[in-house]
Design a protein around this motif. Sequence first.
Motif, mmCIF file in Angstrom:
data_model
loop_
_atom_site.group_PDB
_atom_site.id
_atom_site.type_symbol
_atom_site.label_atom_id
_atom_site.label_comp_id
_atom_site.label_asym_id
_atom_site.label_seq_id
_atom_site.Cartn_x
_atom_site.Cartn_y
_atom_site.Cartn_z
ATOM 1 N N THR A 26 0.843 -1.185 0.000
ATOM 2 C CA THR A 26 0.000 0.000 0.000
ATOM 3 C C THR A 26 0.881 1.239 0.000
ATOM 4 O O THR A 26 1.716 1.406 0.881
ATOM 5 N N GLY A 27 0.673 2.090 -0.989
ATOM 6 C CA GLY A 27 1.384 3.360 -1.029
ATOM 7 C C GLY A 27 0.608 4.394 -0.229
ATOM 8 O O GLY A 27 -0.614 4.390 -0.225
ATOM 9 N N TYR A 28 1.335 5.273 0.460
ATOM 10 C CA TYR A 28 0.668 6.358 1.193
ATOM 11 C C TYR A 28 1.473 7.638 1.033
ATOM 12 O O TYR A 28 2.673 7.611 0.750
ATOM 13 N N ALA A 29 0.779 8.762 1.175
ATOM 14 C CA ALA A 29 1.421 10.074 1.127
ATOM 15 C C ALA A 29 0.699 10.987 2.106
ATOM 16 O O ALA A 29 -0.527 10.955 2.204
ATOM 17 N N ILE A 30 1.463 11.779 2.840
ATOM 18 C CA ILE A 30 0.906 12.733 3.797
ATOM 19 C C ILE A 30 1.361 14.130 3.385
ATOM 20 O O ILE A 30 2.558 14.369 3.217
ATOM 21 N N PHE A 31 0.397 15.024 3.213
ATOM 22 C CA PHE A 31 0.651 16.402 2.817
ATOM 23 C C PHE A 31 0.251 17.351 3.938
ATOM 24 O O PHE A 31 -0.714 17.093 4.666
ATOM 25 N N ASP A 32 0.954 18.480 4.049
ATOM 26 C CA ASP A 32 0.576 19.539 4.977
ATOM 27 C C ASP A 32 -0.721 20.185 4.483
ATOM 28 O O ASP A 32 -0.889 20.411 3.282
ATOM 29 N N HIS A 33 -1.630 20.480 5.407
ATOM 30 C CA HIS A 33 -2.936 21.023 5.026
ATOM 31 C C HIS A 33 -2.904 22.505 4.685
ATOM 32 O O HIS A 33 -3.848 23.013 4.092
ATOM 33 N N ASP A 34 -1.856 23.227 5.046
ATOM 34 C CA ASP A 34 -1.752 24.654 4.726
ATOM 35 C C ASP A 34 -0.887 24.906 3.489
ATOM 36 O O ASP A 34 -1.306 25.591 2.561
ATOM 37 N N SER A 35 0.311 24.348 3.484
ATOM 38 C CA SER A 35 1.244 24.604 2.376
ATOM 39 C C SER A 35 1.061 23.605 1.230
ATOM 40 O O SER A 35 1.550 23.842 0.131
ATOM 41 N N PHE A 36 0.382 22.488 1.505
ATOM 42 C CA PHE A 36 0.181 21.394 0.543
ATOM 43 C C PHE A 36 1.498 20.753 0.124
ATOM 44 O O PHE A 36 1.586 20.115 -0.910
ATOM 45 N N ARG A 37 2.515 20.903 0.942
ATOM 46 C CA ARG A 37 3.789 20.244 0.680
ATOM 47 C C ARG A 37 3.744 18.804 1.172
ATOM 48 O O ARG A 37 3.101 18.495 2.175
ATOM 49 N N LEU A 38 4.453 17.942 0.470
ATOM 50 C CA LEU A 38 4.570 16.545 0.865
ATOM 51 C C LEU A 38 5.409 16.459 2.134
ATOM 52 O O LEU A 38 6.506 17.008 2.199
ATOM 53 N N LYS A 39 4.879 15.806 3.151
ATOM 54 C CA LYS A 39 5.591 15.646 4.419
ATOM 55 C C LYS A 39 6.240 14.270 4.531
ATOM 56 O O LYS A 39 7.308 14.122 5.105
ATOM 57 N N SER A 40 5.545 13.269 4.012
ATOM 58 C CA SER A 40 6.010 11.893 4.159
ATOM 59 C C SER A 40 5.299 11.030 3.124
ATOM 60 O O SER A 40 4.186 11.341 2.692
ATOM 61 N N CYS A 41 5.941 9.950 2.731
ATOM 62 C CA CYS A 41 5.304 8.970 1.849
ATOM 63 C C CYS A 41 6.052 7.655 2.006
ATOM 64 O O CYS A 41 7.138 7.613 2.586
ATOM 65 N N GLY A 42 5.468 6.607 1.514
ATOM 66 C CA GLY A 42 6.137 5.324 1.614
ATOM 67 C C GLY A 42 5.268 4.176 1.169
ATOM 68 O O GLY A 42 4.177 4.366 0.630
ATOM 69 N N LEU A 43 5.776 2.991 1.421
ATOM 70 C CA LEU A 43 5.099 1.760 1.039
ATOM 71 C C LEU A 43 4.949 0.890 2.278
ATOM 72 O O LEU A 43 5.902 0.710 3.038
ATOM 73 N N ILE A 44 3.752 0.381 2.469
ATOM 74 C CA ILE A 44 3.462 -0.495 3.604
ATOM 75 C C ILE A 44 3.111 -1.865 3.046
ATOM 76 O O ILE A 44 2.260 -1.978 2.164
ATOM 77 N N ARG A 45 3.783 -2.865 3.585
ATOM 78 C CA ARG A 45 3.555 -4.237 3.120
ATOM 79 C C ARG A 45 3.244 -5.134 4.310
ATOM 80 O O ARG A 45 3.629 -4.838 5.438
ATOM 81 N N PRO A 46 2.584 -6.250 4.040
ATOM 82 C CA PRO A 46 2.391 -7.221 5.129
ATOM 83 C C PRO A 46 3.731 -7.789 5.571
ATOM 84 O O PRO A 46 4.719 -7.749 4.827
ATOM 85 N N PHE A 47 3.772 -8.312 6.768
ATOM 86 C CA PHE A 47 5.005 -8.831 7.350
ATOM 87 C C PHE A 47 5.604 -9.962 6.521
ATOM 88 O O PHE A 47 6.799 -10.010 6.302
#
Length: 186
Positions: A26-47
């Motif tokens: 699963t890919g995810y991305a987190i953006f700041d709600h004011d500047s709309f800049r990317l704060k973090s992203c990555g890939l989550i996989r099962p163990f």
Amino acid sequence: MTKRDDILIHRNIISIDPGYSFQSGTGYAIFDHDSFRLKSCGLIRPFAPGLESHSCTIEIADKVKRAWEKEVGFSYDPRILCIEHPKVCFRKNGVNINSNSIIMLAVLGVRIEERFKSRTVLRPHPHNWKNRSNKEQTKNLVLNKLDVWSLKVLDREMSLVDPHMRHNVFDAVGLGLWAINKVNKN
């Protein structure tokens, strides 16, 4: 439910490109709600590889919530939660699509969604936000829309993801950009 003085506190934007297998994740991305800049992203996989079941969807949904809490904190819920939902189509271009995978993706999306109390939830199908089916075109679209700060974050986070699996992260970032654009239009 996250509460402070009986009021939900919303902050930031999270976008999800769901995948429940060890091979895709699963890919995810987190953006700041004011500047709309990317704060973090990555890939989550099962163990572990080989398990593609409902327990994987629970594990991934929990890991998405932990990634959010690591970046934003447990006191906040997203202003916007954007999760790509599969298009319900069991035959595409003359090829039968495995209906179990579509159902599992939908289940994963719902499990992730239930872990947040977002102000706004968006559930676009791939054809709603992605004009192109080519992975390289999605990557170029994302790279052209991000500012310098966000590109540095993307570069740092992508260095932790195997090159053949980065497309899900690019899709999550693309979904986030689509969600920001959609909310700003309204």
